[in-house]
Design a protein around this motif. Structure first.
Motif, mmCIF file in Angstrom:
data_model
loop_
_atom_site.group_PDB
_atom_site.id
_atom_site.type_symbol
_atom_site.label_atom_id
_atom_site.label_comp_id
_atom_site.label_asym_id
_atom_site.label_seq_id
_atom_site.Cartn_x
_atom_site.Cartn_y
_atom_site.Cartn_z
ATOM 1 N N MET A 201 31.565 -87.500 89.138
ATOM 2 C CA MET A 201 31.923 -86.847 90.397
ATOM 3 C C MET A 201 33.440 -86.728 90.480
ATOM 4 S SD MET A 201 31.034 -87.993 94.284
ATOM 5 C CE MET A 201 31.636 -87.064 95.688
ATOM 6 N N SER A 202 33.955 -85.544 90.768
ATOM 7 C CA SER A 202 35.393 -85.337 90.830
ATOM 8 C C SER A 202 35.950 -85.927 92.114
ATOM 9 C CB SER A 202 35.724 -83.846 90.743
ATOM 10 O OG SER A 202 35.219 -83.173 91.879
ATOM 11 N N MET A 203 37.229 -86.329 92.041
ATOM 12 C CA MET A 203 37.909 -86.884 93.199
ATOM 13 C C MET A 203 39.265 -86.214 93.307
ATOM 14 S SD MET A 203 39.114 -90.828 93.932
ATOM 15 C CE MET A 203 37.429 -91.425 94.020
ATOM 16 N N ARG A 204 39.590 -85.742 94.480
ATOM 17 C CA ARG A 204 40.877 -85.121 94.716
ATOM 18 C C ARG A 204 41.466 -85.703 95.985
ATOM 19 N NH1 ARG A 204 40.070 -78.772 92.714
ATOM 20 N NH2 ARG A 204 39.375 -79.363 90.613
ATOM 21 N N GLU A 205 42.484 -86.551 95.797
ATOM 22 C CA GLU A 205 43.092 -87.212 96.934
ATOM 23 C C GLU A 205 44.501 -87.663 96.583
ATOM 24 O OE1 GLU A 205 40.595 -90.573 97.742
ATOM 25 O OE2 GLU A 205 41.438 -91.772 96.098
ATOM 26 N N LEU A 206 45.289 -87.891 97.629
ATOM 27 C CA LEU A 206 46.638 -88.398 97.491
ATOM 28 C C LEU A 206 46.668 -89.839 97.972
ATOM 29 C CD1 LEU A 206 49.737 -87.582 97.030
ATOM 30 C CD2 LEU A 206 49.811 -87.470 99.538
ATOM 31 N N VAL A 207 47.223 -90.715 97.158
ATOM 32 C CA VAL A 207 47.415 -92.116 97.532
ATOM 33 C C VAL A 207 48.913 -92.333 97.726
ATOM 34 C CG1 VAL A 207 47.087 -94.520 96.873
ATOM 35 C CG2 VAL A 207 45.382 -92.802 96.206
ATOM 36 N N VAL A 208 49.299 -92.723 98.927
ATOM 37 C CA VAL A 208 50.711 -92.861 99.278
ATOM 38 C C VAL A 208 51.159 -94.298 99.031
ATOM 39 C CG1 VAL A 208 52.414 -92.636 101.120
ATOM 40 C CG2 VAL A 208 50.461 -91.065 101.025
ATOM 41 N N LEU A 209 52.168 -94.467 98.182
ATOM 42 C CA LEU A 209 52.698 -95.802 97.885
ATOM 43 C C LEU A 209 53.894 -96.139 98.766
ATOM 44 C CD1 LEU A 209 52.610 -95.712 93.972
ATOM 45 C CD2 LEU A 209 50.807 -96.434 95.568
ATOM 46 N N GLY A 210 54.726 -95.143 99.071
ATOM 47 C CA GLY A 210 55.900 -95.395 99.885
ATOM 48 C C GLY A 210 56.398 -94.123 100.536
ATOM 49 N N THR A 211 57.047 -94.269 101.686
ATOM 50 C CA THR A 211 57.415 -93.098 102.491
ATOM 51 C C THR A 211 58.854 -93.144 102.999
ATOM 52 O OG1 THR A 211 56.549 -94.204 104.473
ATOM 53 C CG2 THR A 211 55.038 -92.749 103.279
ATOM 54 N N ALA A 212 59.648 -94.087 102.531
ATOM 55 C CA ALA A 212 61.028 -94.184 102.972
ATOM 56 C C ALA A 212 61.893 -93.184 102.211
ATOM 57 C CB ALA A 212 61.554 -95.599 102.763
ATOM 58 N N SER A 213 63.129 -93.053 102.647
ATOM 59 C CA SER A 213 64.074 -92.219 101.913
ATOM 60 C C SER A 213 65.080 -93.132 101.224
ATOM 61 C CB SER A 213 64.744 -91.189 102.830
ATOM 62 O OG SER A 213 65.383 -91.811 103.919
ATOM 63 N N GLN A 214 66.360 -92.983 101.496
ATOM 64 C CA GLN A 214 67.378 -93.713 100.729
ATOM 65 C C GLN A 214 67.229 -95.230 100.816
ATOM 66 O OE1 GLN A 214 71.504 -93.103 101.952
ATOM 67 N NE2 GLN A 214 72.105 -93.031 99.807
ATOM 68 N N ALA A 215 66.885 -95.727 101.991
ATOM 69 C CA ALA A 215 66.752 -97.170 102.174
ATOM 70 C C ALA A 215 65.347 -97.508 102.657
ATOM 71 C CB ALA A 215 67.786 -97.676 103.176
ATOM 72 N N PRO A 216 64.683 -98.481 102.037
ATOM 73 C CA PRO A 216 63.361 -98.891 102.530
ATOM 74 C C PRO A 216 63.507 -99.642 103.849
ATOM 75 C CG PRO A 216 64.101 -100.378 100.802
ATOM 76 C CD PRO A 216 65.130 -99.278 100.883
ATOM 77 N N THR A 217 62.406 -99.785 104.552
ATOM 78 C CA THR A 217 62.396 -100.538 105.802
ATOM 79 C C THR A 217 61.305 -101.600 105.701
ATOM 80 O OG1 THR A 217 60.746 -99.175 106.955
ATOM 81 C CG2 THR A 217 63.033 -98.402 106.998
ATOM 82 N N ARG A 218 61.137 -102.359 106.757
ATOM 83 C CA ARG A 218 60.079 -103.374 106.749
ATOM 84 C C ARG A 218 58.692 -102.741 106.696
ATOM 85 N NH1 ARG A 218 61.815 -108.547 108.135
ATOM 86 N NH2 ARG A 218 63.971 -108.670 108.895
ATOM 87 N N GLN A 219 58.587 -101.511 107.164
ATOM 88 C CA GLN A 219 57.294 -100.823 107.186
ATOM 89 C C GLN A 219 57.138 -99.807 106.071
ATOM 90 O OE1 GLN A 219 59.284 -100.972 110.133
ATOM 91 N NE2 GLN A 219 58.192 -102.854 110.680
ATOM 92 N N ARG A 220 58.259 -99.392 105.446
ATOM 93 C CA ARG A 220 58.190 -98.287 104.494
ATOM 94 C C ARG A 220 58.851 -98.664 103.174
ATOM 95 N NH1 ARG A 220 56.309 -93.857 106.916
ATOM 96 N NH2 ARG A 220 56.410 -93.728 109.195
ATOM 97 N N ASN A 221 58.070 -98.573 102.103
ATOM 98 C CA ASN A 221 58.589 -98.782 100.756
ATOM 99 C C ASN A 221 59.298 -97.510 100.285
ATOM 100 O OD1 ASN A 221 58.333 -100.874 98.470
ATOM 101 N ND2 ASN A 221 57.848 -98.958 97.420
ATOM 102 N N HIS A 222 60.071 -97.620 99.226
ATOM 103 C CA HIS A 222 60.613 -96.421 98.607
ATOM 104 C C HIS A 222 59.482 -95.500 98.158
ATOM 105 C CE1 HIS A 222 65.006 -97.644 97.502
ATOM 106 N NE2 HIS A 222 64.964 -96.910 98.592
#
Length: 309
Positions: free
Chosen positions: A1-22
């Motif tokens: 069965m094919s799978m098409r999805e996005l798994v998000v590892l991090g969403t920060a920009s230049q500097a990570p935060t306590r909630q957001r990884n690079h």
């Protein structure tokens, strides 16, 4: 069965935060598992998902700013540690080849994984995949930067009732799809008579950039668009100066390009409340809007329905 999805590892920009990884994004697309822009900490973030380093078939780097590539050394070494049995292709701007070489051999390790180093050398360069075409487009940023899109070719959806009316079953269906026609009881049945067009799906990945033709080329008719929105419109002048987008700009691109599902990410640490990005983008885009969160999963939307169906 094919799978098409996005798994998000991090969403920060230049500097990570306590909630957001690079940065770090994994696209599962049938038998391709593509890691985009592995920022610092991506290897550890993978441990919190169902994706493993062994699953990866390809790595795509948009540019060599640290928040988009400092996870490369650990990821590459993990491929060897896990003795990944298949080759893993790596794409990146050709002008950054020296940076890639340094990151690849940042420390001593026993290299067992086979990397296929395939730099992007030109705007519009394409890579043929089993599931479609991976295309790179030049973006506008202070250093050489490319966005990527994966395009599945258009196909056909066979109509069971039409096939049954002509008595076409079993292996004959496959032959009809492959050849385009089939002779049945002295009559030639064409594929068009027993099917409807099935538009291919499109995924686009747009990171650090100001508005430019490449952004629109990547976003055109995307089923799923992952796009940076580092700033809010109140700092549009700063965004333009440093080669980034605002949430409003990203949303307008999505609207003008016919995007179905929009994922905003790469948020500046100056904005602690992600709802601000949602509220700004919503005034310019009325489709499916997602504000990316670390370790979330986003499905590709169902296939488009052919216009003549």
């Amino acid at each position: 069965m094919s799978m098409r999805e996005l798994v998000v590892l991090g969403t920060a920009s230049q500097a990570p935060t306590r909630q957001r990884n690079h940065n770090g994004y994994v696209l599962r697309w049938d038998d391709e598992v593509i890691l985009f822009d592995p920022g610092e900490g991506s290897q550890r973030q993978l441990l919190h998902t169902t994706v493993t380093a062994t699953d990866l078939t390809r790595i795509c780097v948009t540019h060599f700013h640290g928040d988009h590539c400092l996870g490369l050394p650990g990821t590459i070494q993990r491929l060897s540690l896990d003795r990944v049995p298949h080759p893993v292709a790596v794409h990146f701007p050709a002008g950054g080849a020296e940076y890639f070489a340094r990151l690849r051999h940042a420390t001593s390790f026993y290299e067992t994984a086979e990397l296929l180093v395939e730099p992007i050398e030109a705007d519009g360069q394409q890579v043929a995949l089993r599931c479609g075409t991976l295309e790179a487009r030049r973006l506008r940023h202070p250093i050489e930067t490319y966005g990527y899109r994966l395009v599945e070719p258009d196909g056909h959806r066979m109509l069971p009732e039409k096939l049954a009316a002509y008595g076409i079953t079993g292996p004959a269906v496959g032959e009809l799809i492959r050849v385009g026609h089939l002779d049945v009881d002295g009559r030639r049945v064409t594929r068009a008579e027993v099917s409807v067009p099935r538009p291919g799906q499109r995924f686009a990945f747009v990171m650090d950039t100001g508005l430019c033709d490449g952004v629109y080329a990547l976003a055109e008719h995307a089923d799923l668009l992952v796009i940076e929105s580092t700033f809010l419109e109140s700092e549009a002048a700063l965004a333009a100066e440093v080669g980034h987008l605002t949430a409003a700009q990203a949303a307008r691109v999505a609207t003008e390009s016919g995007v179905r599902r929009l994922v905003l990410t790469h948020f500046s640490q100056r904005y602690p409340d992600p709802r601000l990005f949602h509220d700004e983008a919503r005034t310019h885009f009325d489709g499916e809007l997602i504000i990316a969160e670390d370790l979330s999963t986003v499905q590709l939307p169902p296939r488009r329905v052919a216009s003549n169906e």
